[in-house]
Write a protein that holds these residues in place. Structure first.
Motif, PDB file in Angstrom:
ATOM      1  N   VAL A  95       0.830  -1.211   0.000  1.00 18.93           N
ATOM      2  CA  VAL A  95       0.000   0.000   0.000  1.00 18.93           C
ATOM      3  C   VAL A  95       0.861   1.257   0.000  1.00 18.93           C
ATOM      4  O   VAL A  95       0.645   2.197  -0.786  1.00 18.93           O
ATOM      5  CB  VAL A  95      -0.952  -0.016   1.216  1.00 18.93           C
ATOM      6  N   SER A  96       1.856   1.299   0.879  1.00 20.79           N
ATOM      7  CA  SER A  96       2.719   2.475   0.948  1.00 20.79           C
ATOM      8  C   SER A  96       3.535   2.659  -0.326  1.00 20.79           C
ATOM      9  O   SER A  96       3.702   3.791  -0.811  1.00 20.79           O
ATOM     10  CB  SER A  96       3.647   2.380   2.161  1.00 20.79           C
ATOM     11  N   ALA A  97       4.043   1.558  -0.892  1.00 17.10           N
ATOM     12  CA  ALA A  97       4.799   1.659  -2.140  1.00 17.10           C
ATOM     13  C   ALA A  97       3.907   2.125  -3.281  1.00 17.10           C
ATOM     14  O   ALA A  97       4.339   2.921  -4.137  1.00 17.10           O
ATOM     15  CB  ALA A  97       5.433   0.311  -2.480  1.00 17.10           C
ATOM     16  N   GLY A  98       2.645   1.661  -3.299  1.00 16.69           N
ATOM     17  CA  GLY A  98       1.726   2.110  -4.339  1.00 16.69           C
ATOM     18  C   GLY A  98       1.425   3.590  -4.244  1.00 16.69           C
ATOM     19  O   GLY A  98       1.394   4.297  -5.264  1.00 16.69           O
ATOM     20  N   ILE A  99       1.203   4.097  -3.035  1.00 15.40           N
ATOM     21  CA  ILE A  99       0.929   5.529  -2.858  1.00 15.40           C
ATOM     22  C   ILE A  99       2.141   6.375  -3.267  1.00 15.40           C
ATOM     23  O   ILE A  99       2.005   7.382  -3.987  1.00 15.40           O
ATOM     24  CB  ILE A  99       0.536   5.820  -1.395  1.00 15.40           C
ATOM     25  N   CYS A 100       3.323   5.955  -2.858  1.00 21.52           N
ATOM     26  CA  CYS A 100       4.531   6.709  -3.212  1.00 21.52           C
ATOM     27  C   CYS A 100       4.778   6.679  -4.720  1.00 21.52           C
ATOM     28  O   CYS A 100       5.184   7.696  -5.316  1.00 21.52           O
ATOM     29  CB  CYS A 100       5.735   6.142  -2.472  1.00 21.52           C
ATOM     30  N   LEU A 104       4.977   9.828  -7.339  1.00 24.83           N
ATOM     31  CA  LEU A 104       6.108   9.979  -8.253  1.00 24.83           C
ATOM     32  C   LEU A 104       5.638  10.062  -9.702  1.00 24.83           C
ATOM     33  O   LEU A 104       6.130  10.886 -10.487  1.00 24.83           O
ATOM     34  CB  LEU A 104       7.074   8.805  -8.071  1.00 24.83           C
ATOM     35  N   ALA A 105       4.661   9.224 -10.069  1.00 26.79           N
ATOM     36  CA  ALA A 105       4.135   9.247 -11.435  1.00 26.79           C
ATOM     37  C   ALA A 105       3.459  10.579 -11.744  1.00 26.79           C
ATOM     38  O   ALA A 105       3.603  11.118 -12.848  1.00 26.79           O
ATOM     39  CB  ALA A 105       3.161   8.090 -11.626  1.00 26.79           C
ATOM     40  N   ALA A 106       2.700  11.120 -10.781  1.00 27.15           N
ATOM     41  CA  ALA A 106       2.045  12.411 -11.001  1.00 27.15           C
ATOM     42  C   ALA A 106       3.072  13.524 -11.188  1.00 27.15           C
ATOM     43  O   ALA A 106       2.902  14.415 -12.026  1.00 27.15           O
ATOM     44  CB  ALA A 106       1.121  12.736  -9.825  1.00 27.15           C
ATOM     45  N   SER A 107       4.156  13.481 -10.418  1.00 31.43           N
ATOM     46  CA  SER A 107       5.208  14.490 -10.557  1.00 31.43           C
ATOM     47  C   SER A 107       5.898  14.393 -11.911  1.00 31.43           C
ATOM     48  O   SER A 107       6.120  15.407 -12.589  1.00 31.43           O
ATOM     49  CB  SER A 107       6.226  14.331  -9.423  1.00 31.43           C
ATOM     50  N   ALA A 109       4.677  13.035 -14.625  1.00 35.82           N
ATOM     51  CA  ALA A 109       3.720  13.361 -15.678  1.00 35.82           C
ATOM     52  C   ALA A 109       3.594  14.863 -15.869  1.00 35.82           C
ATOM     53  O   ALA A 109       3.399  15.353 -16.995  1.00 35.82           O
ATOM     54  CB  ALA A 109       2.356  12.761 -15.340  1.00 35.82           C
ATOM     55  N   GLU A 110       3.703  15.626 -14.780  1.00 37.28           N
ATOM     56  CA  GLU A 110       3.652  17.081 -14.887  1.00 37.28           C
ATOM     57  C   GLU A 110       4.834  17.609 -15.692  1.00 37.28           C
ATOM     58  O   GLU A 110       4.669  18.484 -16.559  1.00 37.28           O
ATOM     59  CB  GLU A 110       3.650  17.691 -13.474  1.00 37.28           C
ATOM     60  N   PHE A 111       6.030  17.077 -15.439  1.00 43.73           N
ATOM     61  CA  PHE A 111       7.190  17.464 -16.230  1.00 43.73           C
ATOM     62  C   PHE A 111       7.036  17.027 -17.682  1.00 43.73           C
ATOM     63  O   PHE A 111       7.361  17.783 -18.607  1.00 43.73           O
ATOM     64  CB  PHE A 111       8.461  16.844 -15.636  1.00 43.73           C
ATOM     65  N   LEU A 112       6.549  15.813 -17.885  1.00 41.84           N
ATOM     66  CA  LEU A 112       6.435  15.269 -19.235  1.00 41.84           C
ATOM     67  C   LEU A 112       5.450  16.059 -20.079  1.00 41.84           C
ATOM     68  O   LEU A 112       5.663  16.255 -21.279  1.00 41.84           O
ATOM     69  CB  LEU A 112       6.002  13.803 -19.165  1.00 41.84           C
ATOM     70  N   SER A 113       4.347  16.517 -19.474  1.00 45.59           N
ATOM     71  CA  SER A 113       3.374  17.292 -20.238  1.00 45.59           C
ATOM     72  C   SER A 113       3.941  18.636 -20.682  1.00 45.59           C
ATOM     73  O   SER A 113       3.526  19.181 -21.708  1.00 45.59           O
ATOM     74  CB  SER A 113       2.120  17.522 -19.389  1.00 45.59           C
ATOM     75  N   ALA A 114       4.895  19.158 -19.921  1.00 48.63           N
ATOM     76  CA  ALA A 114       5.494  20.444 -20.280  1.00 48.63           C
ATOM     77  C   ALA A 114       6.713  20.288 -21.182  1.00 48.63           C
ATOM     78  O   ALA A 114       6.940  21.120 -22.077  1.00 48.63           O
ATOM     79  CB  ALA A 114       5.880  21.208 -19.013  1.00 48.63           C
ATOM     80  N   TYR A 115       7.502  19.234 -20.977  1.00 44.85           N
ATOM     81  CA  TYR A 115       8.725  19.016 -21.748  1.00 44.85           C
ATOM     82  C   TYR A 115       8.758  17.569 -22.245  1.00 44.85           C
ATOM     83  O   TYR A 115       9.422  16.716 -21.654  1.00 44.85           O
ATOM     84  CB  TYR A 115       9.965  19.308 -20.899  1.00 44.85           C
ATOM     85  N   PRO A 116       8.045  17.240 -23.333  1.00 49.13           N
ATOM     86  CA  PRO A 116       7.988  15.851 -23.826  1.00 49.13           C
ATOM     87  C   PRO A 116       9.204  15.482 -24.672  1.00 49.13           C
ATOM     88  O   PRO A 116       9.103  15.245 -25.882  1.00 49.13           O
ATOM     89  CB  PRO A 116       6.696  15.851 -24.659  1.00 49.13           C
ATOM     90  N   THR A 117      10.359  15.447 -24.067  1.00 47.28           N
ATOM     91  CA  THR A 117      11.588  15.127 -24.778  1.00 47.28           C
ATOM     92  C   THR A 117      12.066  13.728 -24.418  1.00 47.28           C
ATOM     93  O   THR A 117      11.679  13.162 -23.388  1.00 47.28           O
ATOM     94  CB  THR A 117      12.688  16.147 -24.430  1.00 47.28           C
TER      95      THR A 117
END
Length: 253
Positions: A95-100, A104-107, A109-117
């Motif tokens: 559970v804790s590994a899934g939440i973390c 991490l994926a949301a963070s 994804a935010e970078f990827l949406s702005a800089y898809p390199t």
């Protein structure tokens, strides 16, 4: 009688012709539109789109699911977690590994949406870090990513070889595979992955979809069999969610 060099040359020429033909197959028009949009976004960042983009959202999901493959990895490592923490480590650790990982994926994804390199993390670190240390942090991040992918590739091949040798050992009373057989299958899996990524990258979207469906089907089949053939006497919730086991040999119960 051995095959002549001309035979191998003809086989190589035929495979090369098939590879070039498959690379020239038309893609989905929706994917073409997405590629044009991505190319325009990269041009705004100062980059030119060079690599072919033939991954659909389903194939990308399948690739990510195949790399992580949480349920099979968890099943293969139950012997470690149950003896080094017990049920409480297995349940709450997942559970804790899934939440973390979701954070991490949301963070990312935010970078990827702005800089898809294609650079990924090391490029984002170079942009977000202070200018004085951006190059050093980007260099360090890039090499950490490389070593991480090497470890992921090695662990995937090792897991496959261990599962294959375990299947052989459980179905053969005469022959018990040893370390040599396990290492042999490890090398075979690694070479297959190397060949596919180097010369057959056009089949990766289809392989990702097959791996995604195969993993989901395997999870359903294994779960159904365990529930159907398992013991009807289940453990108490206090044991499942709160019992700690320490069989490592180190004190600290």
């Amino acid at each position: 009688m051995g095959a002549s060099p001309e035979f191998f040359f003809e086989v190589y020429w035929a495979l090369q012709h098939i590879f070039v033909h498959c690379q020239e197959l038309p893609l989905d028009p929706f994917m073409d539109q997405a590629s044009d949009s991505d190319a325009a976004q990269l041009a705004a960042l100062g980059y030119i789109s060079e690599l072919p983009r033939n991954l659909t959202p389903v194939s990308m999901l399948g690739m990510a699911f195949a790399i992580l493959n949480s349920w099979s990895v968890l099943a293969a490592s139950l012997s470690l977690s149950l003896s080094r923490g017990g049920p409480i480590a297995t349940i709450w650790g997942l559970v804790s590994a899934g939440i973390c990982n979701l954070c991490l994926a949301a963070s990312l994804a935010e970078f990827l949406s702005a800089y898809p390199t294609a650079g990924g993390q090391y490029h984002w670190v170079a942009i977000a870090s202070p200018r004085a240390c951006a190059r050093h942090l980007a260099w360090l991040t890039g090499w950490i990513t490389v070593f991480g992918w090497i470890a992921v590739t090695a662990s995937g091949s090792l897991l496959g070889s261990q599962l294959l040798t375990s299947i052989v050992a459980s179905n053969s009373a005469r022959h018990k595979p040893g370390k040599f057989e396990e290492f042999f299958f490890y090398v075979v899996f690694t070479l297959i992955a190397f060949a596919v990524n180097c010369w057959m990258s056009y089949v990766l979207p289809s392989l990702s979809k097959v791996a995604f469906l195969w993993s989901l089907l395997g999870f359903a089949v294994v779960l159904t069999i365990l529930l159907a053939l398992g013991d009807s006497h289940y453990a108490d919730p206090s044991f499942v969610f709160g019992y700690f086991v320490n069989r490592t040999g180190w004190p600290g119960q």
